[in-house]
Design a protein around this motif. Structure first.
Motif, PDB file in Angstrom:
ATOM      1  N   MET A   1       0.844  -1.203   0.000  1.00  0.00           N
ATOM      2  CA  MET A   1       0.000   0.000   0.000  1.00  0.00           C
ATOM      3  C   MET A   1       0.877   1.250   0.000  1.00  0.00           C
ATOM      4  SD  MET A   1      -2.875   1.088   2.792  1.00  0.00           S
ATOM      5  CE  MET A   1      -3.683   2.672   2.662  1.00  0.00           C
ATOM      6  N   ALA A   2       0.500   2.212  -0.823  1.00  0.00           N
ATOM      7  CA  ALA A   2       1.305   3.423  -0.949  1.00  0.00           C
ATOM      8  C   ALA A   2       1.012   4.389   0.192  1.00  0.00           C
ATOM      9  CB  ALA A   2       1.035   4.099  -2.284  1.00  0.00           C
ATOM     10  N   GLU A   3       2.047   5.085   0.624  1.00  0.00           N
ATOM     11  CA  GLU A   3       1.949   6.119   1.647  1.00  0.00           C
ATOM     12  C   GLU A   3       2.403   7.450   1.049  1.00  0.00           C
ATOM     13  OE1 GLU A   3       0.927   6.001   4.736  1.00  0.00           O
ATOM     14  OE2 GLU A   3       0.767   3.853   5.143  1.00  0.00           O
ATOM     15  N   ILE A   4       1.911   8.540   1.623  1.00  0.00           N
ATOM     16  CA  ILE A   4       2.392   9.871   1.225  1.00  0.00           C
ATOM     17  C   ILE A   4       3.406  10.319   2.261  1.00  0.00           C
ATOM     18  CG2 ILE A   4       1.793  12.272   0.752  1.00  0.00           C
ATOM     19  CD1 ILE A   4       0.724  10.312  -1.307  1.00  0.00           C
ATOM     20  N   LEU A   5       4.587  10.650   1.797  1.00  0.00           N
ATOM     21  CA  LEU A   5       5.647  11.138   2.670  1.00  0.00           C
ATOM     22  C   LEU A   5       5.985  12.576   2.275  1.00  0.00           C
ATOM     23  CD1 LEU A   5       7.736  10.504   4.915  1.00  0.00           C
ATOM     24  CD2 LEU A   5       9.325   9.867   3.074  1.00  0.00           C
ATOM     25  N   HIS A   6       5.964  13.472   3.250  1.00  0.00           N
ATOM     26  CA  HIS A   6       6.345  14.866   3.042  1.00  0.00           C
ATOM     27  C   HIS A   6       7.738  15.055   3.633  1.00  0.00           C
ATOM     28  CE1 HIS A   6       2.060  15.698   2.201  1.00  0.00           C
ATOM     29  NE2 HIS A   6       1.844  14.870   3.205  1.00  0.00           N
ATOM     30  N   ILE A   7       8.633  15.650   2.854  1.00  0.00           N
ATOM     31  CA  ILE A   7      10.023  15.832   3.270  1.00  0.00           C
ATOM     32  C   ILE A   7      10.346  17.323   3.216  1.00  0.00           C
ATOM     33  CG2 ILE A   7      12.430  15.234   2.797  1.00  0.00           C
ATOM     34  CD1 ILE A   7      11.239  12.862   1.079  1.00  0.00           C
ATOM     35  N   GLY A   8      10.745  17.897   4.333  1.00  0.00           N
ATOM     36  CA  GLY A   8      11.099  19.310   4.378  1.00  0.00           C
ATOM     37  C   GLY A   8      12.595  19.506   4.560  1.00  0.00           C
ATOM     38  N   LEU A   9      13.152  20.500   3.871  1.00  0.00           N
ATOM     39  CA  LEU A   9      14.587  20.786   3.930  1.00  0.00           C
ATOM     40  C   LEU A   9      14.801  22.287   4.100  1.00  0.00           C
ATOM     41  CD1 LEU A   9      15.550  18.823   0.684  1.00  0.00           C
ATOM     42  CD2 LEU A   9      15.720  17.927   2.996  1.00  0.00           C
ATOM     43  N   ASP A  10      15.797  22.656   4.920  1.00  0.00           N
ATOM     44  CA  ASP A  10      16.104  24.076   5.063  1.00  0.00           C
ATOM     45  C   ASP A  10      17.531  24.276   5.548  1.00  0.00           C
ATOM     46  OD1 ASP A  10      15.668  26.827   4.987  1.00  0.00           O
ATOM     47  OD2 ASP A  10      14.954  26.893   7.046  1.00  0.00           O
ATOM     48  N   ASP A  11      18.072  25.448   5.211  1.00  0.00           N
ATOM     49  CA  ASP A  11      19.340  25.973   5.727  1.00  0.00           C
ATOM     50  C   ASP A  11      20.539  25.087   5.405  1.00  0.00           C
ATOM     51  OD1 ASP A  11      20.805  27.948   6.897  1.00  0.00           O
ATOM     52  OD2 ASP A  11      20.439  27.332   8.956  1.00  0.00           O
ATOM     53  N   THR A  12      20.671  24.735   4.137  1.00  0.00           N
ATOM     54  CA  THR A  12      21.851  23.971   3.707  1.00  0.00           C
ATOM     55  C   THR A  12      22.903  24.873   3.062  1.00  0.00           C
ATOM     56  OG1 THR A  12      20.911  23.546   1.511  1.00  0.00           O
ATOM     57  CG2 THR A  12      20.423  21.936   3.259  1.00  0.00           C
ATOM     58  N   ASP A  13      22.607  26.173   2.943  1.00  0.00           N
ATOM     59  CA  ASP A  13      23.491  27.077   2.222  1.00  0.00           C
ATOM     60  C   ASP A  13      24.203  28.046   3.152  1.00  0.00           C
ATOM     61  OD1 ASP A  13      21.277  28.510   2.972  1.00  0.00           O
ATOM     62  OD2 ASP A  13      20.987  29.512   1.065  1.00  0.00           O
ATOM     63  N   SER A  14      25.130  28.805   2.577  1.00  0.00           N
ATOM     64  CA  SER A  14      25.781  29.910   3.273  1.00  0.00           C
ATOM     65  C   SER A  14      25.863  31.061   2.284  1.00  0.00           C
ATOM     66  CB  SER A  14      27.184  29.521   3.745  1.00  0.00           C
ATOM     67  OG  SER A  14      28.096  29.552   2.659  1.00  0.00           O
ATOM     68  N   ILE A  31      15.568   9.864  -4.628  1.00  0.00           N
ATOM     69  CA  ILE A  31      14.460   9.061  -4.113  1.00  0.00           C
ATOM     70  C   ILE A  31      13.523   8.604  -5.234  1.00  0.00           C
ATOM     71  CG2 ILE A  31      14.615  10.120  -1.839  1.00  0.00           C
ATOM     72  CD1 ILE A  31      12.175  11.788  -2.450  1.00  0.00           C
ATOM     73  N   GLU A  32      13.457   9.371  -6.331  1.00  0.00           N
ATOM     74  CA  GLU A  32      12.692   8.878  -7.488  1.00  0.00           C
ATOM     75  C   GLU A  32      13.375   7.672  -8.099  1.00  0.00           C
ATOM     76  OE1 GLU A  32      10.041  12.544  -9.250  1.00  0.00           O
ATOM     77  OE2 GLU A  32      12.109  12.374  -9.949  1.00  0.00           O
ATOM     78  N   ALA A  33      14.700   7.652  -8.092  1.00  0.00           N
ATOM     79  CA  ALA A  33      15.441   6.487  -8.590  1.00  0.00           C
ATOM     80  C   ALA A  33      15.192   5.261  -7.716  1.00  0.00           C
ATOM     81  CB  ALA A  33      16.930   6.806  -8.640  1.00  0.00           C
ATOM     82  N   LEU A  34      14.873   5.513  -6.433  1.00  0.00           N
ATOM     83  CA  LEU A  34      14.575   4.418  -5.511  1.00  0.00           C
ATOM     84  C   LEU A  34      13.141   3.918  -5.661  1.00  0.00           C
ATOM     85  CD1 LEU A  34      16.329   5.736  -2.268  1.00  0.00           C
ATOM     86  CD2 LEU A  34      17.135   3.915  -3.806  1.00  0.00           C
ATOM     87  N   GLY A  35      12.307   4.660  -6.398  1.00  0.00           N
ATOM     88  CA  GLY A  35      10.934   4.226  -6.634  1.00  0.00           C
ATOM     89  C   GLY A  35       9.864   5.151  -6.095  1.00  0.00           C
ATOM     90  N   LEU A  67       5.054   6.448  -1.873  1.00  0.00           N
ATOM     91  CA  LEU A  67       6.007   5.336  -1.842  1.00  0.00           C
ATOM     92  C   LEU A  67       5.442   4.192  -1.022  1.00  0.00           C
ATOM     93  CD1 LEU A  67       8.956   6.435   0.524  1.00  0.00           C
ATOM     94  CD2 LEU A  67       6.614   7.176   0.694  1.00  0.00           C
ATOM     95  N   GLY A  68       6.018   3.020  -1.212  1.00  0.00           N
ATOM     96  CA  GLY A  68       5.586   1.839  -0.474  1.00  0.00           C
ATOM     97  C   GLY A  68       6.100   1.874   0.959  1.00  0.00           C
ATOM     98  N   LEU A  69       5.366   1.196   1.850  1.00  0.00           N
ATOM     99  CA  LEU A  69       5.772   1.161   3.254  1.00  0.00           C
ATOM    100  C   LEU A  69       7.173   0.606   3.429  1.00  0.00           C
ATOM    101  CD1 LEU A  69       2.526  -0.010   5.088  1.00  0.00           C
ATOM    102  CD2 LEU A  69       3.768   2.106   5.457  1.00  0.00           C
ATOM    103  N   ASP A  70       7.546  -0.352   2.581  1.00  0.00           N
ATOM    104  CA  ASP A  70       8.865  -0.980   2.705  1.00  0.00           C
ATOM    105  C   ASP A  70       9.996  -0.059   2.252  1.00  0.00           C
ATOM    106  OD1 ASP A  70       7.968  -1.016   0.093  1.00  0.00           O
ATOM    107  OD2 ASP A  70       8.980  -2.888  -0.411  1.00  0.00           O
ATOM    108  N   MET A  71       9.656   1.130   1.692  1.00  0.00           N
ATOM    109  CA  MET A  71      10.677   2.054   1.190  1.00  0.00           C
ATOM    110  C   MET A  71      11.011   3.172   2.180  1.00  0.00           C
ATOM    111  SD  MET A  71       9.201   2.535  -2.655  1.00  0.00           S
ATOM    112  CE  MET A  71      10.359   3.870  -2.978  1.00  0.00           C
ATOM    113  N   LEU A  72      10.221   3.302   3.253  1.00  0.00           N
ATOM    114  CA  LEU A  72      10.359   4.456   4.134  1.00  0.00           C
ATOM    115  C   LEU A  72      11.770   4.611   4.687  1.00  0.00           C
ATOM    116  CD1 LEU A  72       6.975   4.354   6.075  1.00  0.00           C
ATOM    117  CD2 LEU A  72       7.781   6.165   4.568  1.00  0.00           C
ATOM    118  N   ASP A  73      12.325   3.545   5.236  1.00  0.00           N
ATOM    119  CA  ASP A  73      13.658   3.631   5.840  1.00  0.00           C
ATOM    120  C   ASP A  73      14.719   3.948   4.785  1.00  0.00           C
ATOM    121  OD1 ASP A  73      12.634   3.131   8.326  1.00  0.00           O
ATOM    122  OD2 ASP A  73      13.091   0.990   8.300  1.00  0.00           O
TER     123      ASP A  73
END
Length: 424
Positions: A1-14, A31-35, A67-73
């Protein structure tokens, strides 16, 4: 079963390099390459533009994937690995944050937090509390202040949005002068389907930043197709590594809220309606100031030199003019100051020139006998009351209407008047 995962990123620059949007592009590719499959465009969220900790435009990015539950980690590990490998090291102010939230619908508590992070200052403690309430997983690096923006980028609603198509440079060109054909950018501007691509007043190319980051150029528009097609119109004189289209809160005025002067807080953003209480004054360097008042207090408004022609409008205002002003609130030696982004002149105060009348007996010139003494004819001595004065309406250099800073001084969040509708 597919899950929706939201990923937030910030402050990687200088200030010396990197860009959070670029790190997000690398993450999405991996992560698209991972499926994983994107369920929306990446969200480019401009947070509070007054934040004293920001690097440049205070941007955070969120990715939304199925993504699938088995892909989360596996996906989580890949995201953290890319952030760890690519953030700007050696700078205490670079404090990356990553947030993960597995949910179909973003909780309202997080939506509220995201909006607050755009409009005012929020703390790391508040972010940790909200994350605990909504079940978000947080990771911080080098202090982790970026956790705030990472979490906010997931929560920030984009019911109102624009798009930006960004082309990134080949790595060997990072830090060098960007090479593109200026005439092609002017042609894009003339087409009128994008905004803030070119400043016709100064001739400045607005699609290319001046910082040593990976971005080559970004084109903004109301639709993804217009943004992407606009980017394709630009003739680049160097290689392009990749192109990504972002959905964004840029040019939406999301940061602005109506307020009374007494409610203003440092580093907030506000729209205030009031009347001019002190005439404009200009200091060395060309910076111009004016004071406005509402029923709760008075605040100084600043139009700095880069704002361009807005300073001329400010200088043309008179005490009593009714205006609506919008901008960011900053603490200054003179007290809280609103740095103007836009101004609407709602009503002009009547201004008159007072002159002595001519004598109604001999036609001679009359002389004022003081504020309460009326007038006396210089030739025959005839006296007339003060009410006989001749009043001539003074011509004004300012008209009722809306005005904004020069395009070169416009903040990412500020909506250009060409998109703003009928009012601020």
């Amino acid at each position: 079963m597919a899950e929706i995962l939201h990923i937030g990123l910030d402050d990687t620059d200088s200030k010396r390099g990197m860009c959070t949007t670029y790190v997000a592009a690398l993450v999405l590719e991996r992560i698209e390459a991972l499926g994983a499959k994107a369920v929306d465009y990446p969200h480019l969220i401009r947070l509070n533009p007054n934040c004293p900790y920001k690097t440049r435009g205070n941007a955070a990015v969120s990715l939304h994937v199925s993504l699938g539950l088995d892909m989360l980690d596996m996906v989580r590990d890949a995201v953290l690995e890319i952030v760890e490998a690519n953030y700007e090291r050696g700078y205490g102010d670079t404090q990356p944050g990553v947030a993960f939230l597995k949910t179909q619908a973003v909780p309202e508590k997080l939506v509220e937090f995201g909006l607050r992070a755009v409009r005012e200052m929020v703390t790391l403690e508040e972010a940790l509390e909200v994350a605990g309430e909504v079940g978000a997983e947080l990771h911080g690096f080098n202090g982790g202040r970026g956790i705030i923006g990472a979490l906010a980028s997931i929560g920030c609603s984009l019911r109102s949005h624009t798009f930006e198509a960004i082309a990134y440079r080949m790595r060997e060109n990072w830090g060098t002068v960007r090479r593109l054909d200026k005439t092609s950018v002017y042609a894009l501007h003339q087409l009128g389907v994008t905004f803030d691509s070119f400043d016709p007043v100064t001739g400045e190319v607005r699609v290319a930043p001046h910082t040593p980051c990976p971005v080559l150029a970004g084109v903004r528009a109301l639709t993804p197709d217009d943004a992407l097609n606009g980017l394709k119109m630009i003739k680049f004189l160097e290689g392009v590594e990749r192109v990504v289209v972002f959905k964004t809160n840029q040019a939406t005025d999301m940061h602005l809220t109506p307020a009374k002067i007494i409610q203003l807080k440092p580093y907030s953003n506000a729209v205030i309606t009031g009347s001019v209480s002190r005439p404009a004054w200009t200091i060395e360097g060309g910076h111009t100031f004016i004071a406005i008042r509402d029923e709760t207090g008075e605040i100084v408004c600043a139009a700095y030199r880069p704002t361009g022609g807005l300073r001329k409008i400010i200088r043309g205002l008179r005490v009593g003019d009714v205006v609506r002003v919008a901008g960011g609130v900053k603490p200054k030696p003179m007290g809280l100051t609103l740095n103007l982004e836009k101004l609407e002149v709602l009503e002009l105060a009547k201004s008159y020139t007072i002159r002595p009348p001519r004598c109604d007996l001999c036609g001679g010139a009359m002389k004022s006998k003081g504020r309460s003494g009326g007038f006396r004819c210089r030739i025959c001595g005839r006296r007339l009351p003060r009410t006989a004065a001749l009043k001539t309406s003074e011509a004004r250099t300012v008209c009722a209407g809306r005005y904004e800073v020069a395009a070169t001084a416009r903040r990412h969040l500020s909506k250009p008047l060409q998109l703003a509708g009928e009012s601020l």
